[in-house]
Motif scaffolding. Structure first.
Motif, PDB file in Angstrom:
ATOM      1  N   TYR A   1       0.863  -1.176   0.000  1.00  0.00           N
ATOM      2  CA  TYR A   1       0.000   0.000   0.000  1.00  0.00           C
ATOM      3  C   TYR A   1       0.901   1.227   0.000  1.00  0.00           C
ATOM      4  O   TYR A   1       1.728   1.399   0.897  1.00  0.00           O
ATOM      5  CB  TYR A   1      -0.901   0.035   1.235  1.00  0.00           C
ATOM      6  N   ALA A   2       0.760   2.084  -1.003  1.00  0.00           N
ATOM      7  CA  ALA A   2       1.595   3.273  -1.105  1.00  0.00           C
ATOM      8  C   ALA A   2       1.109   4.350  -0.134  1.00  0.00           C
ATOM      9  O   ALA A   2      -0.093   4.638  -0.062  1.00  0.00           O
ATOM     10  CB  ALA A   2       1.584   3.810  -2.528  1.00  0.00           C
TER      11      ALA A   2
ATOM     12  N   TYR B   1       2.069   0.776   5.453  1.00  0.00           N
ATOM     13  CA  TYR B   1       2.232   1.497   4.196  1.00  0.00           C
ATOM     14  C   TYR B   1       3.708   1.547   3.805  1.00  0.00           C
ATOM     15  O   TYR B   1       4.591   1.465   4.647  1.00  0.00           O
ATOM     16  CB  TYR B   1       1.701   2.930   4.301  1.00  0.00           C
ATOM     17  N   THR B   2       3.944   1.719   2.512  1.00  0.00           N
ATOM     18  CA  THR B   2       5.290   1.875   1.961  1.00  0.00           C
ATOM     19  C   THR B   2       5.420   3.295   1.426  1.00  0.00           C
ATOM     20  O   THR B   2       4.476   3.802   0.795  1.00  0.00           O
ATOM     21  CB  THR B   2       5.519   0.869   0.815  1.00  0.00           C
ATOM     22  N   PRO B   3       6.535   3.979   1.676  1.00  0.00           N
ATOM     23  CA  PRO B   3       6.700   5.321   1.112  1.00  0.00           C
ATOM     24  C   PRO B   3       6.365   5.355  -0.370  1.00  0.00           C
ATOM     25  O   PRO B   3       6.675   4.422  -1.112  1.00  0.00           O
ATOM     26  CB  PRO B   3       8.180   5.634   1.373  1.00  0.00           C
ATOM     27  N   PHE B   4       5.723   6.419  -0.788  1.00  0.00           N
ATOM     28  CA  PHE B   4       5.176   6.524  -2.140  1.00  0.00           C
ATOM     29  C   PHE B   4       6.215   6.194  -3.211  1.00  0.00           C
ATOM     30  O   PHE B   4       5.983   5.348  -4.084  1.00  0.00           O
ATOM     31  CB  PHE B   4       4.624   7.938  -2.345  1.00  0.00           C
ATOM     32  N   GLU B   5       7.380   6.844  -3.153  1.00  0.00           N
ATOM     33  CA  GLU B   5       8.397   6.641  -4.176  1.00  0.00           C
ATOM     34  C   GLU B   5       8.943   5.214  -4.147  1.00  0.00           C
ATOM     35  O   GLU B   5       9.222   4.621  -5.197  1.00  0.00           O
ATOM     36  CB  GLU B   5       9.537   7.645  -4.005  1.00  0.00           C
ATOM     37  N   ASP B   6       9.093   4.646  -2.944  1.00  0.00           N
ATOM     38  CA  ASP B   6       9.578   3.270  -2.837  1.00  0.00           C
ATOM     39  C   ASP B   6       8.582   2.279  -3.421  1.00  0.00           C
ATOM     40  O   ASP B   6       8.963   1.290  -4.067  1.00  0.00           O
ATOM     41  CB  ASP B   6       9.862   2.915  -1.378  1.00  0.00           C
TER      42      ASP B   6
ATOM     43  N   ALA C   1       8.890   2.264  -7.133  1.00  0.00           N
ATOM     44  CA  ALA C   1      10.137   1.642  -7.594  1.00  0.00           C
ATOM     45  C   ALA C   1      10.127   0.128  -7.438  1.00  0.00           C
ATOM     46  O   ALA C   1      10.748  -0.592  -8.233  1.00  0.00           O
ATOM     47  CB  ALA C   1      11.314   2.239  -6.826  1.00  0.00           C
ATOM     48  N   ARG C   2       9.437  -0.386  -6.439  1.00  0.00           N
ATOM     49  CA  ARG C   2       9.439  -1.818  -6.159  1.00  0.00           C
ATOM     50  C   ARG C   2       8.362  -2.577  -6.921  1.00  0.00           C
ATOM     51  O   ARG C   2       8.441  -3.802  -7.068  1.00  0.00           O
ATOM     52  CB  ARG C   2       9.253  -2.053  -4.657  1.00  0.00           C
ATOM     53  N   ALA C   3       7.364  -1.879  -7.412  1.00  0.00           N
ATOM     54  CA  ALA C   3       6.185  -2.537  -7.971  1.00  0.00           C
ATOM     55  C   ALA C   3       6.422  -3.091  -9.366  1.00  0.00           C
ATOM     56  O   ALA C   3       7.089  -2.467 -10.199  1.00  0.00           O
ATOM     57  CB  ALA C   3       5.018  -1.568  -7.999  1.00  0.00           C
ATOM     58  N   ASP C   4       5.856  -4.259  -9.622  1.00  0.00           N
ATOM     59  CA  ASP C   4       5.719  -4.773 -10.983  1.00  0.00           C
ATOM     60  C   ASP C   4       4.437  -4.236 -11.617  1.00  0.00           C
ATOM     61  O   ASP C   4       4.345  -4.084 -12.830  1.00  0.00           O
ATOM     62  CB  ASP C   4       5.675  -6.300 -10.965  1.00  0.00           C
ATOM     63  N   ILE C   5       3.462  -3.975 -10.761  1.00  0.00           N
ATOM     64  CA  ILE C   5       2.166  -3.453 -11.205  1.00  0.00           C
ATOM     65  C   ILE C   5       1.742  -2.369 -10.226  1.00  0.00           C
ATOM     66  O   ILE C   5       1.809  -2.560  -9.008  1.00  0.00           O
ATOM     67  CB  ILE C   5       1.086  -4.557 -11.226  1.00  0.00           C
ATOM     68  N   VAL C   6       1.324  -1.214 -10.741  1.00  0.00           N
ATOM     69  CA  VAL C   6       0.773  -0.133  -9.922  1.00  0.00           C
ATOM     70  C   VAL C   6      -0.693   0.030 -10.303  1.00  0.00           C
ATOM     71  O   VAL C   6      -1.019   0.170 -11.485  1.00  0.00           O
ATOM     72  CB  VAL C   6       1.530   1.188 -10.141  1.00  0.00           C
TER      73      VAL C   6
ATOM     74  N   MET D   1       9.282   4.048 -11.969  1.00  0.00           N
ATOM     75  CA  MET D   1       8.802   2.678 -12.086  1.00  0.00           C
ATOM     76  C   MET D   1       9.770   1.825 -12.908  1.00  0.00           C
ATOM     77  O   MET D   1      10.542   2.336 -13.719  1.00  0.00           O
ATOM     78  CB  MET D   1       7.403   2.660 -12.716  1.00  0.00           C
ATOM     79  N   LYS D   2       9.713   0.517 -12.711  1.00  0.00           N
ATOM     80  CA  LYS D   2      10.532  -0.406 -13.493  1.00  0.00           C
ATOM     81  C   LYS D   2      10.133  -0.342 -14.973  1.00  0.00           C
ATOM     82  O   LYS D   2       8.950  -0.170 -15.295  1.00  0.00           O
ATOM     83  CB  LYS D   2      10.326  -1.838 -12.999  1.00  0.00           C
TER      84      LYS D   2
END
Length: 317
Positions: free
Chosen positions: A175-176, A188-193, A196-201, A223-224
């Motif tokens: 969860y961003a 929650y995960t910091p927005f920018e992190d 960067a970590r997501a395969d799908i947003v 994003m990747k």
């Protein structure tokens, strides 16, 4: 006794007829209403039933009889809630009616992109399979979603409903946190992190001043390059020109959206260009399963009845 006048501005916006309220009333239904017809049609109304019609502060100032707005949707960005509070107008929305419909659509879009379904359907229709040297046509990349990381922006009912379904399919959920937050809340995960970590947003936040243009050039670059973006929220949350550019230059692997910043898209939109690869656009219909529509119309009128009985339900203003 004068009966309260209830005016439905967009009777055709939902594919099921609205039931009549149980409370005594006068009832007027208009199939569609253009912006310049809103004031004249609501001038005597005590209750307005709307879907996407815009009720700005300027419009509301011309409607002294209006006491209640029943929005037959979850999003209320088309209503000036601050102006309603100032004028004592009750506003209700319908939350949760499309949790299954919207999240199933989001998952369908994820599957379609990761399995390259649109491309393969086009290949078959173009005769590529019939001309293939082997039994299988497999020149487009296909990925499993099990094991992929899904970042969800917006932890309301829709975001959590998607998380439950995605987790059951083996996806890892983030969860961003809100963009610009000083620190991330527990869970929650910091927005920018998260980006960067997501395969799908996947976007499930409301459109307001803090989310307009939330996903722009900088966010897409974070994003990747093999990631995908899903938007079943509101079109203006994404910078559409930046997304079109990211897809054309290969900065992003794919995107799917059920929403655009202008609906219907009368004006040119960069996402509607013919040369954008790996993009799926559906016409704001993620919410329209038969079950969701039935829940929507019933709740919309239930809120009108509750207001007229003096006990408003699901108030947002």
């Amino acid at each position: 006794m004068t009966l309260p006048l209830i005016v439905v501005l967009e009777g055709n916006s939902i594919a099921l007829p609205l039931p009549r309220p149980a409370h005594p009333h006068e009832w007027r239904v208009y199939p569609e209403t253009s912006p310049d017809e809103v004031v004249s049609r609501l001038r005597e109304a005590e209750v307005a039933v709307i879907n996407k019609a815009k009720l700005t502060a300027g419009v509301l100032a011309q409607l002294p009889a209006l006491r209640m707005i029943s929005v037959s949707a979850t999003g209320t960005d088309n209503v000036d809630l601050a102006a309603c509070r100032e004028r004592g107008i009750v506003v209700t929305n319908v939350a949760g009616y499309a949790d299954e419909s919207v999240t199933e659509h989001a998952l369908a879009l994820i599957f379609a992109l990761r399995r390259n379904l649109i491309g393969y359907v086009a290949d078959v229709r173009a005769g590529l399979w019939a001309a293939a040297p082997s039994f299988s046509l497999s020149h487009r990349p296909v990925r499993d979603i099990a094991g992929e990381t899904l970042a969800i922006i917006g932890r309301g009912a829709l975001g959590e409903a998607l998380a439950r379904r995605a987790a059951a399919l083996g996806m890892k959920i983030l969860y961003a946190e809100r963009k610009g937050a000083a620190q991330a809340r527990p869970g929650y995960t910091p927005f920018e992190d998260a980006l960067a970590r997501a395969d799908i947003v996947s976007l499930h936040c409301p459109l307001d001043a803090s989310t307009r243009g939330l996903i722009g050039e900088a966010e897409l670059a974070r994003m990747k390059p093999d990631a995908i973006l899903i938007n079943t929220a509101r079109g203006a949350i994404v910078d559409e020109a930046a997304l079109a550019s990211a897809l054309k230059t290969g900065l992003l692997a794919g995107a799917a959206t059920d929403v655009l910043s202008e609906e219907p898209p009368r004006s040119p939109n960069p996402l509607l260009a013919a040369d954008i690869p790996n993009l799926i656009i559906t016409p704001h219909m993620a919410w329209t399963s038969q079950g969701a529509l039935q829940r929507l119309v019933e709740a919309t009128i239930r809120h009108v009845d509750a207001f007229l009985d003096g006990a408003p339900l699901n108030r947002v203003a």
